[in-house]
Structures are given as C-alpha cells and as structure tokens.
Scaffold this motif. Structure first.
Motif: not given
Length: 62
Positions: A1-2, A6-7, A16-18, A26-27
């Motif tokens: 995953m890059d 993700l950012e 919201g954040p993951l 999974e995220l």
C-alpha cells in the motif's frame, strides 16, 4: 500500500482517519467500526463492501 495514498484516504462515511492493517489487507475506521478491503492493492472504499467490526476488534486497535 502506497504511503502517500494512505495519507490522503479518509473514511467515506465520516471523513475520519483510517488505520492500515497490513496483515488483513484492510483499512479500518474506528469511529464507524468499519473495515474496507484492499483487493489487488486497491482500496475498496464503498460502504456496501465494508465489513462491520466488533467493539472488541476496535478496542484491540487502540
């Protein structure tokens, strides 16, 4: 995953954040208790495709 991807990715439900769970591919959104699958390196950010997480699973992430 890059890492750059993700950012910028957020939960499609609450924005919201993951958290990235590499072992489960999974995220996870802790707030909505949803896990979004990553298939062939591509996050599937559809609420209908997400799996519900139990309170215990979310607590284990904290």
């Amino acid at each position: 995953m890059d890492a750059r991807l993700l950012e910028i990715l957020v939960c499609p439900v609450c924005k919201g954040p993951l958290d990235y769970l590499k072992d489960k591919q999974e995220l996870v959104c802790k707030a909505d208790r949803l896990g979004f699958p990553i298939r062939d390196g591509i996050p599937v950010m559809l609420e209908d495709e997400a799996r519900g997480l139990s309170a215990e699973e979310v607590d284990a992430l904290r």
